[in-house]
Design an enzyme around this catalytic site. Sequence first.
Site, PDB file in Angstrom:
ATOM      1  N   HIS A 190       0.834  -1.198   0.000  1.00  0.00           N
ATOM      2  CA  HIS A 190       0.000   0.000   0.000  1.00  0.00           C
ATOM      3  C   HIS A 190       0.876   1.260   0.000  1.00  0.00           C
ATOM      4  O   HIS A 190       2.053   1.226   0.367  1.00  0.00           O
ATOM      5  CB  HIS A 190      -0.911   0.004   1.225  1.00  0.00           C
ATOM      6  N   ARG A 229      16.917  -8.152   9.980  1.00  0.00           N
ATOM      7  CA  ARG A 229      18.337  -7.811   9.821  1.00  0.00           C
ATOM      8  C   ARG A 229      19.139  -9.105   9.855  1.00  0.00           C
ATOM      9  O   ARG A 229      18.682 -10.132  10.386  1.00  0.00           O
ATOM     10  CB  ARG A 229      18.802  -6.867  10.922  1.00  0.00           C
TER      11      ARG A 229
END
Length: 246
Positions: A137, A204
């Site tokens: 979005h 990460r």
Amino acid sequence: MPKNRNTFSSLTAWRRRLVSRAVQRGWSWVQDAGAVSAGRPGRLRFRRIGTGTRLAFPQGTVFGEPWIELGDHCVIGEQVTLTAGMMPGLDLGPDTVLTLGNGVVLGRGSHVIADTTVTIGTETYCGPYVYITSTNHSYDDPKTPVGTQWPRMEPVEIGPGCWLGTGAVILPGTRLGRNVVVAAGAVVRGEVPDHAVVAGAPARVVRSWDPELGWQPPLRTPAPVPIPEGITPEQLLALAELDPET
């Protein structure tokens, strides 16, 4: 308790067992009959569906099949969504949009949403409820509802041999290298190098492979012992039955 009441209870229990078995046998038949393969594609007309590939029944939402290629020996679990394009009935042009390499596994309830190119490399395994999407979005205009704003699209590439844990989310623009491990529940975006482990939201790198030093930081568990060559299934079963204390 009167004898006739005991008899009635026994009959009721017997009938329930009988019905349960019949339902289970019937559902097994439905699952087998409703599965999709190259030999039994049903209503689904994929651009390609490889040898040995099977979509379990019931399937999730599937559309845009002429722009979807499924490699050989893929395992696609129940309620898996596979879509090419933003909605059914669109002409997406001459090229494949969604590609699954050979031996890809998609766990139950996973979603692969390809409004633009999505490629999943060979022998990549996805746990249940993994979400892979090329579309996200946008919220550029603060005065317009987010859901009505035009979304952003970026290609997704998942390298061969990856492992995506339960509930992992792969966002648009992501590129995973070879043999990447994505922890359960991780939210991944961007480039991830070969032989890395990523975790977290946003994800990460928490572990990576060094050709000289090995895994850094080092693995905390010993490597699994491989099955010796030439051992038979019967021998494995016999080993499993041995008492470890003898």
